[in-house]
Design a protein around this motif. Structure first.
Motif, PDB file in Angstrom:
ATOM      1  N   ALA A 180      41.611  42.402  37.583  1.00 44.93           N
ATOM      2  CA  ALA A 180      41.840  40.987  37.888  1.00 44.93           C
ATOM      3  C   ALA A 180      41.214  40.586  39.219  1.00 44.93           C
ATOM      4  N   GLN A 181      40.946  41.579  40.080  1.00 44.33           N
ATOM      5  CA  GLN A 181      40.302  41.312  41.365  1.00 44.33           C
ATOM      6  C   GLN A 181      38.803  41.592  41.337  1.00 44.33           C
ATOM      7  N   ASN A 188      38.076  34.421  37.966  1.00 47.39           N
ATOM      8  CA  ASN A 188      39.303  33.738  38.364  1.00 47.39           C
ATOM      9  C   ASN A 188      39.690  32.656  37.366  1.00 47.39           C
ATOM     10  N   SER A 220      43.333  33.360  34.134  1.00 51.84           N
ATOM     11  CA  SER A 220      44.495  32.458  34.123  1.00 51.84           C
ATOM     12  C   SER A 220      44.680  31.779  32.775  1.00 51.84           C
ATOM     13  N   HIS A 267      32.975  36.364  40.306  1.00 53.75           N
ATOM     14  CA  HIS A 267      34.377  36.191  40.676  1.00 53.75           C
ATOM     15  C   HIS A 267      34.881  34.794  40.333  1.00 53.75           C
ATOM     16  N   ALA A 268      34.004  33.797  40.395  1.00 52.26           N
ATOM     17  CA  ALA A 268      34.405  32.443  40.005  1.00 52.26           C
ATOM     18  C   ALA A 268      34.719  32.399  38.506  1.00 52.26           C
TER      19      ALA A 268
END
Length: 212
Positions: free
Chosen positions: A14-15, A183, A187, A179-180
């Motif tokens: 997730a990171q 993220n 969700s 990463h954009a």
């Protein structure tokens, strides 16, 4: 590195980082967060005419989550691999929990190709694939991408990019861009379990043509 647990592994994904080992026999594991990241756009996967012809011949049978451990073993069955015993056991645990999935390609009752990965939200993190027959891994990816599309996934991470993946539509993006996308995807809800079972080759080909 602290003890690697299934929950820590999911948190790492997730990171934007993932674990690797230097070799099958090396007990040590390290985290990787590439400067350039491979991604397979779900609306950009390419089923070539030759691959479509192979799929229509129905020489292969495809399944999902039927033999996850054998797929991981198939991916590790090479001279050099980053899949050590710890990584193998962790992914099998994630699979039992419903957080890791596989696609299997069979011919004459034998496993000849496949791919596996981890899911977090609407992100699928492709770990590895293998092939013991011509086009078997391409068939696996075609069915995998179709399953991800149908399940509402937004991101298919390939970690790195190879000529093979690039020929199928994979692209390389900077870490910040990845990463954009990540993220946004983690969700959102998605499901790897599709109603109706495994689609026909023609269904996969037609849906790919509509989205590519």
């Amino acid at each position: 590195m602290q003890d690697l647990t299934p929950d820590l592994l999911l948190s790492a994904y997730a990171q934007g980082v993932f674990p690797m080992s230097e070799s099958r026999d090396d007990p040590d594991i390290f985290w990787v967060d590439p400067t350039m990241r491979g991604m397979l756009p779900l609306d950009g996967f390419r089923i070539s005419r030759s691959l479509a012809k192979t799929m229509r011949r129905e020489d292969f049978t495809v399944s999902f989550d039927t033999d996850f451990a054998a797929v991981v073993q198939g991916c590790a069955d090479r001279d050099e691999t980053w899949i050590n015993d710890t990584i193998f056991d962790l992914y099998c645990t994630l699979h039992r929990r419903g957080d890791a999935h596989s696609v299997e390609v069979w011919r004459d009752g034998l496993l000849v190709g496949g791919a596996y990965g981890v899911t977090v939200g609407a992100a699928f993190f492709g770990e590895s694939m293998f092939s013991r027959a011509t086009d078997a891994s391409k068939v696996a990816l075609a069915y995998l991408v179709d399953r991800l599309r149908m399940g509402g996934f937004q991101l298919c991470d390939t970690q790195f990019i190879t000529d093979h993946l690039a020929s199928l539509g994979a692209v390389e993006v900077p870490r910040e861009t990845y990463h954009a996308y990540l993220n946004a995807a983690i969700s959102r809800p998605a499901s790897f379990v599709a109603p109706g079972g495994v689609p026909t080759a023609q269904d996969v080909i037609q849906r790919n043509a509509q989205t590519s």
